[in-house]
Design a protein around this motif. Structure first.
Motif, PDB file in Angstrom:
ATOM      1  N   GLU A  23     -30.683  42.911  27.704  1.00 32.90           N
ATOM      2  CA  GLU A  23     -29.920  44.081  28.148  1.00 32.90           C
ATOM      3  C   GLU A  23     -29.494  43.926  29.603  1.00 32.90           C
ATOM      4  O   GLU A  23     -28.393  44.342  29.982  1.00 32.90           O
ATOM      5  N   ALA A  60     -23.193  48.851  22.330  1.00 28.26           N
ATOM      6  CA  ALA A  60     -22.559  48.905  21.006  1.00 28.26           C
ATOM      7  C   ALA A  60     -21.374  47.952  20.932  1.00 28.26           C
ATOM      8  O   ALA A  60     -21.159  47.271  19.916  1.00 28.26           O
ATOM      9  N   SER A 118     -22.542  44.494  20.371  1.00 29.05           N
ATOM     10  CA  SER A 118     -23.453  44.300  19.244  1.00 29.05           C
ATOM     11  C   SER A 118     -22.979  43.209  18.282  1.00 29.05           C
ATOM     12  O   SER A 118     -23.790  42.603  17.588  1.00 29.05           O
ATOM     13  N   GLN A 123     -24.909  53.020  26.363  1.00 31.54           N
ATOM     14  CA  GLN A 123     -25.044  52.888  24.917  1.00 31.54           C
ATOM     15  C   GLN A 123     -23.755  52.341  24.316  1.00 31.54           C
ATOM     16  O   GLN A 123     -23.778  51.502  23.405  1.00 31.54           O
ATOM     17  N   SER A 166     -23.207  38.591  15.153  1.00 30.62           N
ATOM     18  CA  SER A 166     -24.231  39.293  14.381  1.00 30.62           C
ATOM     19  C   SER A 166     -23.834  39.466  12.921  1.00 30.62           C
ATOM     20  O   SER A 166     -24.669  39.820  12.088  1.00 30.62           O
ATOM     21  N   THR A 169     -29.760  45.134  18.935  1.00 28.96           N
ATOM     22  CA  THR A 169     -28.885  45.683  17.900  1.00 28.96           C
ATOM     23  C   THR A 169     -29.089  44.923  16.588  1.00 28.96           C
ATOM     24  O   THR A 169     -29.637  43.813  16.574  1.00 28.96           O
ATOM     25  N   SER A 205     -31.220  39.994  17.978  1.00 30.70           N
ATOM     26  CA  SER A 205     -30.209  40.282  18.993  1.00 30.70           C
ATOM     27  C   SER A 205     -30.857  40.464  20.352  1.00 30.70           C
ATOM     28  O   SER A 205     -31.837  41.204  20.488  1.00 30.70           O
TER      29      SER A 205
END
Length: 494
Positions: A304, A428, A431, A424, A385, A270, A266
């Motif tokens: 990121e 998430a 993800s 965060q 994912s 993640t 990822s």
């Protein structure tokens, strides 16, 4: 014609039957409408019906140069307007506001012979990777009705996967063609920036990151649709000439042997499920068996930072959209969903310097991807994912929604945006879909190809990202993969 016969044809196949007189367009429309009625309570794919308008279209005389003559078709309830018909964008605010103009893509589809009988489900403002708006209700995945279709073209994906239509309108601002294609076992190509018009209402969507396209069950339908849609418009911001050889002709020739770099990690750190890893590795083995050079490699991009830069632009766009809709309709901020209110508030609190800095970073990411494409023709990765998530899994917790509303009222949204807890949460939320945004920011073409189903018979597409002007090569490769491992007859039991 019966439905079990209808489902055996793709769009070009059905059009051939219409042009040869073997079936009439009104008969095809009756089948599509009956299938929509039969599945609506379970899928919630089509959120606006245009039966009477479609019947008038289907009764017309079909020309031999119409590639999709008489083929039942659905447009997405976002950016694919029909003059005089509301386009809700997944929100109750616009549900009764007629569109002032017909979108370029919609006009092109109708000129190609498509018979549009409805609009498909999308999340509010198209702003999520799942199709679960409060105004329209969730779209359900035909492979498992408890699971999401993905988004934001989730209604179109459900409709094509369940056989309502062979191909449907879609668009992609951060993965919204590829995500539902991967979740629903379909082929989905995101064209490169400027290749397909977003007009006449807009010059481009999300600063060029958002593009129009289709979801289909066959590569040749998508290739033919690209030939239909890729026509320079006089009001467009870019001049993108048609390819010298139409895409539909290009796919008759296999691609040259390609250098393909693949990765499964990822970009935002993640977890990635074993199914997604195996889907990519399986595709890599298939590619190698076809003679392509395949090795593990990934673009040297800060994943990121890509996520942060994508989110900054998305938040600012949300603020601008909400403000404009309120101005035009008299709606209030509280008429929108909590997540939309939160994104708009964060967008309003973003400084011009932060937005410009983020926009500059798009070019930085593009250069990094270009360096990768100097060594490899394509990047192969997961789209998702893991397989399609249960509906509601990505719903923002009620207490978090309340706290964001409080922060908005107190003028603290900008401060919240800079907290570690918010970042965060952002990571998430991405993800499940961390692989798709890079192609949007860089404006490069990308596709999801349905090569893998897991042990529970749930599909999981893989992504290919090409360099500038790579649509033809992507389609050629997709056609080669389709011939090597056909998926057209693999359908959900609904």
């Amino acid at each position: 014609m019966r439905f079990d016969e209808y489902i055996r044809y793709d769009g070009l196949g059905l059009a051939g039957l219409v042009r040869s007189g073997q079936v009439h367009a009104t008969e095809l429309l009756d089948i599509a409408l009956a299938r929509t009625d039969q599945t609506h309570a379970r899928l919630n794919a089509v959120v606006r019906r245009l039966d009477d308008r479609a019947r008038k279209q289907a009764a017309r005389t079909w020309q031999s140069d119409m590639p999709f003559a008489g083929v039942p078709f659905l447009v997405k309830d976002l950016f694919q307007d029909i003059a005089g018909v509301p386009t809700s964008w997944g929100t109750k605010v616009l549900g009764n506001v007629p569109a002032q103009e017909t979108a370029d893509v919609t006009r092109r589809w109708e000129e190609a012979g498509a018979v549009i009988f409805g609009m498909t489900n999308t999340p509010e403002l198209g702003s999520k990777g799942v199709t679960e708006s409060l105004a329209l209700g969730p779209a359900h995945n035909p492979w498992d009705l408890s699971r999401t279709t993905g988004g934001s073209s989730g209604g179109s994906a459900a409709a094509v996967a369940a056989g309502l239509v062979p191909v449907a309108g879609a668009n992609d601002g951060g993965g919204s063609i590829r995500i539902p294609a991967a979740a629903c076992g379909l082929f989905g190509l995101k064209p490169g920036r400027g290749r397909v018009s977003m007009g006449p209402m807009a010059a481009e969507g999300l600063n060029g990151a958002a593009v129009n396209g289709v979801l289909s069950r066959s590569v040749r339908d998508t290739a033919a649709m690209m030939d239909v849609l890729q026509v320079p418009e006089p009001h467009g911001p870019y001049f993108m000439p048609r390819p010298s050889v139409p895409y539909l002709q290009q796919i008759a020739t296999p691609p040259r042997r390609l250098r393909i770099g693949f990765s499964t990690a990822s970009p935002v750190g993640t977890p990635v499920h074993a199914d997604a890893v195996e889907a990519v590795q399986d595709a890599a083995r298939l590619l190698a068996s076809l003679g392509h050079h395949v090795e593990e490699a990934a673009p040297g991009v800060d994943g990121e930072q890509v996520a942060q830069d994508f989110a900054t632009s998305w938040f600012c766009l949300s603020a601008a959209l909400v403000d404009e809709i309120c101005r035009q309709t008299g709606a209030r901020l509280t008429d929108f969903e909590p997540d939309t209110r939160a994104m708009a508030a964060i967008g309003k609190s973003t400084s011009v310097m932060d937005l410009m800095r983020s926009q500059h970073n798009w070019h930085t990411h593009n250069r990094a991807l270009a360096a990768f494409h100097a060594r490899y023709d394509m990047w192969l990765s997961p789209v998702l994912s893991e397989v399609a998530l249960p509906i509601g899994q990505l719903t923002t917790p009620r207490m978090l929604s309340l706290s964001m509303d409080v922060a908005r009222v107190l003028g603290l949204s900008g401060l919240v945006r800079k907290t570690p807890a918010f970042n965060q949460r952002l990571i998430a939320n991405l993800s499940w879909t961390p692989f798709t945004q890079l192609a949007n920011l860089s404006g490069r073409p990308a596709m999801s190809v349905p090569l893998y189903w897991n042990s529970a018979n749930l599909p999981l597409g893989v992504q290919f990202v090409a360099g500038l002007d790579g649509e033809g090569t992507l389609l050629q490769l997709a056609a080669e993969l389709e011939a090597a491992r056909p998926w057209f007859d693999r359908r959900p039991a609904i």
